[in-house]
Design a protein around this motif. Sequence first.
Motif, PDB file in Angstrom:
ATOM      1  N   VAL A 123       0.819  -1.205   0.000  1.00 54.49           N
ATOM      2  CA  VAL A 123       0.000   0.000   0.000  1.00 54.49           C
ATOM      3  C   VAL A 123       0.863   1.270   0.000  1.00 54.49           C
ATOM      4  CG1 VAL A 123      -0.301   0.245   2.495  1.00 54.49           C
ATOM      5  CG2 VAL A 123      -2.144   0.929   0.968  1.00 54.49           C
ATOM      6  N   PHE A 124       2.138   1.157   0.373  1.00 54.54           N
ATOM      7  CA  PHE A 124       3.036   2.315   0.367  1.00 54.54           C
ATOM      8  C   PHE A 124       3.929   2.355  -0.868  1.00 54.54           C
ATOM      9  CE2 PHE A 124       2.000   1.890   4.855  1.00 54.54           C
ATOM     10  CZ  PHE A 124       1.640   3.187   5.147  1.00 54.54           C
ATOM     11  N   GLU A 125       3.827   1.372  -1.733  1.00 54.43           N
ATOM     12  CA  GLU A 125       4.608   1.347  -2.970  1.00 54.43           C
ATOM     13  C   GLU A 125       3.935   2.220  -4.029  1.00 54.43           C
ATOM     14  OE1 GLU A 125       7.470  -0.085  -3.562  1.00 54.43           O
ATOM     15  OE2 GLU A 125       7.677  -1.519  -1.930  1.00 54.43           O
ATOM     16  N   SER A 126       4.699   2.581  -5.038  1.00 52.22           N
ATOM     17  CA  SER A 126       4.161   3.339  -6.160  1.00 52.22           C
ATOM     18  C   SER A 126       3.266   2.425  -7.002  1.00 52.22           C
ATOM     19  CB  SER A 126       5.309   3.863  -7.016  1.00 52.22           C
ATOM     20  OG  SER A 126       4.843   4.276  -8.270  1.00 52.22           O
ATOM     21  N   PRO A 127       2.049   2.868  -7.334  1.00 53.41           N
ATOM     22  CA  PRO A 127       1.186   2.041  -8.180  1.00 53.41           C
ATOM     23  C   PRO A 127       1.813   1.724  -9.541  1.00 53.41           C
ATOM     24  CG  PRO A 127      -0.103   3.765  -7.154  1.00 53.41           C
ATOM     25  CD  PRO A 127       1.340   4.049  -6.844  1.00 53.41           C
ATOM     26  N   LEU A 128       2.568   2.647 -10.092  1.00 59.40           N
ATOM     27  CA  LEU A 128       3.223   2.414 -11.386  1.00 59.40           C
ATOM     28  C   LEU A 128       4.286   1.319 -11.270  1.00 59.40           C
ATOM     29  CD1 LEU A 128       3.261   3.370 -14.314  1.00 59.40           C
ATOM     30  CD2 LEU A 128       5.009   5.021 -13.660  1.00 59.40           C
ATOM     31  N   LYS A 129       5.057   1.355 -10.195  1.00 62.68           N
ATOM     32  CA  LYS A 129       6.067   0.315  -9.966  1.00 62.68           C
ATOM     33  C   LYS A 129       5.413  -1.051  -9.814  1.00 62.68           C
ATOM     34  CE  LYS A 129       9.343  -1.175  -6.450  1.00 62.68           C
ATOM     35  NZ  LYS A 129       9.906  -0.874  -5.133  1.00 62.68           N
ATOM     36  N   LEU A 130       4.324  -1.111  -9.042  1.00 59.49           N
ATOM     37  CA  LEU A 130       3.619  -2.376  -8.849  1.00 59.49           C
ATOM     38  C   LEU A 130       2.995  -2.867 -10.154  1.00 59.49           C
ATOM     39  CD1 LEU A 130       1.919  -1.831  -5.386  1.00 59.49           C
ATOM     40  CD2 LEU A 130       3.825  -3.357  -5.929  1.00 59.49           C
ATOM     41  N   PHE A 131       2.517  -1.945 -10.986  1.00 54.82           N
ATOM     42  CA  PHE A 131       1.957  -2.326 -12.283  1.00 54.82           C
ATOM     43  C   PHE A 131       3.006  -3.040 -13.129  1.00 54.82           C
ATOM     44  CE2 PHE A 131       1.485  -1.227 -16.794  1.00 54.82           C
ATOM     45  CZ  PHE A 131       0.307  -1.913 -17.071  1.00 54.82           C
ATOM     46  N   PHE A 132       4.201  -2.450 -13.229  1.00 55.94           N
ATOM     47  CA  PHE A 132       5.242  -3.057 -14.051  1.00 55.94           C
ATOM     48  C   PHE A 132       5.747  -4.371 -13.459  1.00 55.94           C
ATOM     49  CE2 PHE A 132       5.698   1.304 -15.812  1.00 55.94           C
ATOM     50  CZ  PHE A 132       5.389   0.965 -17.118  1.00 55.94           C
ATOM     51  N   LEU A 133       5.918  -4.420 -12.136  1.00 58.18           N
ATOM     52  CA  LEU A 133       6.357  -5.672 -11.512  1.00 58.18           C
ATOM     53  C   LEU A 133       5.347  -6.790 -11.736  1.00 58.18           C
ATOM     54  CD1 LEU A 133       7.831  -4.468  -8.092  1.00 58.18           C
ATOM     55  CD2 LEU A 133       9.069  -5.541  -9.971  1.00 58.18           C
ATOM     56  N   GLN A 134       4.058  -6.479 -11.524  1.00 60.49           N
ATOM     57  CA  GLN A 134       3.029  -7.499 -11.696  1.00 60.49           C
ATOM     58  C   GLN A 134       2.885  -7.895 -13.157  1.00 60.49           C
ATOM     59  OE1 GLN A 134       1.488  -9.252  -9.421  1.00 60.49           O
ATOM     60  NE2 GLN A 134       0.311 -10.384 -10.927  1.00 60.49           N
ATOM     61  N   THR A 135       3.071  -6.956 -14.069  1.00 63.28           N
ATOM     62  CA  THR A 135       3.011  -7.280 -15.493  1.00 63.28           C
ATOM     63  C   THR A 135       4.104  -8.289 -15.859  1.00 63.28           C
ATOM     64  OG1 THR A 135       2.041  -5.140 -16.072  1.00 63.28           O
ATOM     65  CG2 THR A 135       3.159  -6.336 -17.829  1.00 63.28           C
ATOM     66  N   VAL A 136       5.305  -8.042 -15.399  1.00 67.44           N
ATOM     67  CA  VAL A 136       6.417  -8.943 -15.717  1.00 67.44           C
ATOM     68  C   VAL A 136       6.224 -10.298 -15.041  1.00 67.44           C
ATOM     69  CG1 VAL A 136       8.888  -9.312 -15.396  1.00 67.44           C
ATOM     70  CG2 VAL A 136       8.062  -7.095 -16.173  1.00 67.44           C
ATOM     71  N   PHE A 137       6.045 -10.288 -13.730  1.00 68.69           N
ATOM     72  CA  PHE A 137       5.943 -11.560 -13.009  1.00 68.69           C
ATOM     73  C   PHE A 137       4.650 -12.300 -13.325  1.00 68.69           C
ATOM     74  CE2 PHE A 137       8.993  -9.452 -10.009  1.00 68.69           C
ATOM     75  CZ  PHE A 137      10.049 -10.285 -10.294  1.00 68.69           C
ATOM     76  N   GLY A 138       3.567 -11.582 -13.542  1.00 66.17           N
ATOM     77  CA  GLY A 138       2.306 -12.231 -13.903  1.00 66.17           C
ATOM     78  C   GLY A 138       2.374 -12.888 -15.268  1.00 66.17           C
ATOM     79  N   SER A 139       2.982 -12.209 -16.228  1.00 68.85           N
ATOM     80  CA  SER A 139       3.119 -12.785 -17.572  1.00 68.85           C
ATOM     81  C   SER A 139       4.013 -14.014 -17.560  1.00 68.85           C
ATOM     82  CB  SER A 139       3.693 -11.747 -18.540  1.00 68.85           C
ATOM     83  OG  SER A 139       2.826 -10.656 -18.666  1.00 68.85           O
ATOM     84  N   ILE A 140       5.117 -13.923 -16.833  1.00 71.92           N
ATOM     85  CA  ILE A 140       6.042 -15.058 -16.763  1.00 71.92           C
ATOM     86  C   ILE A 140       5.379 -16.233 -16.047  1.00 71.92           C
ATOM     87  CG2 ILE A 140       8.193 -15.869 -15.704  1.00 71.92           C
ATOM     88  CD1 ILE A 140       9.346 -13.072 -16.315  1.00 71.92           C
ATOM     89  N   THR A 141       4.692 -15.962 -14.960  1.00 70.97           N
ATOM     90  CA  THR A 141       4.035 -17.035 -14.206  1.00 70.97           C
ATOM     91  C   THR A 141       2.946 -17.697 -15.030  1.00 70.97           C
ATOM     92  OG1 THR A 141       4.488 -15.872 -12.146  1.00 70.97           O
ATOM     93  CG2 THR A 141       2.779 -17.562 -12.080  1.00 70.97           C
ATOM     94  N   TRP A 142       2.093 -16.900 -15.651  1.00 72.79           N
ATOM     95  CA  TRP A 142       0.998 -17.457 -16.449  1.00 72.79           C
ATOM     96  C   TRP A 142       1.540 -18.223 -17.657  1.00 72.79           C
ATOM     97  CZ3 TRP A 142      -3.916 -18.437 -15.775  1.00 72.79           C
ATOM     98  CH2 TRP A 142      -4.705 -18.751 -16.888  1.00 72.79           C
TER      99      TRP A 142
END
Length: 118
Positions: A40-59
Amino acid sequence: MGKFEFIQLYLKEKGVSAQLTKPYLFSISKLTKKNLKPQVFESPLKLFFLQTVFGSITWGSLMFLLIWQFNNVTIYNLYGALFFGVATGFILALNVATTQKRLDLNNWDQWLEENHFN
């Protein structure tokens, strides 16, 4: 109860979802014994890019292990994995941004000082 667990309970009482009270890669932070700041204290933009990378790789990895190894992998399969990462990244970033705005949470260090957690 440690400081980090107490902060998680405190944030949950304030209305933050349980997922957002943990660091982004909670399992890795447990292994390294580093207390990272909650999502909740992280930047939403940073979390978007991290989740995009890790979510794509995981899926993509999961789909390859379960389905794609028996069929030909097409570019549409890769687009699907990328779409999954972008969609989950957008949802996570939107959730963090709305929670930050609702509770007026901006700076982790400042929040720790204001709530006497230092």
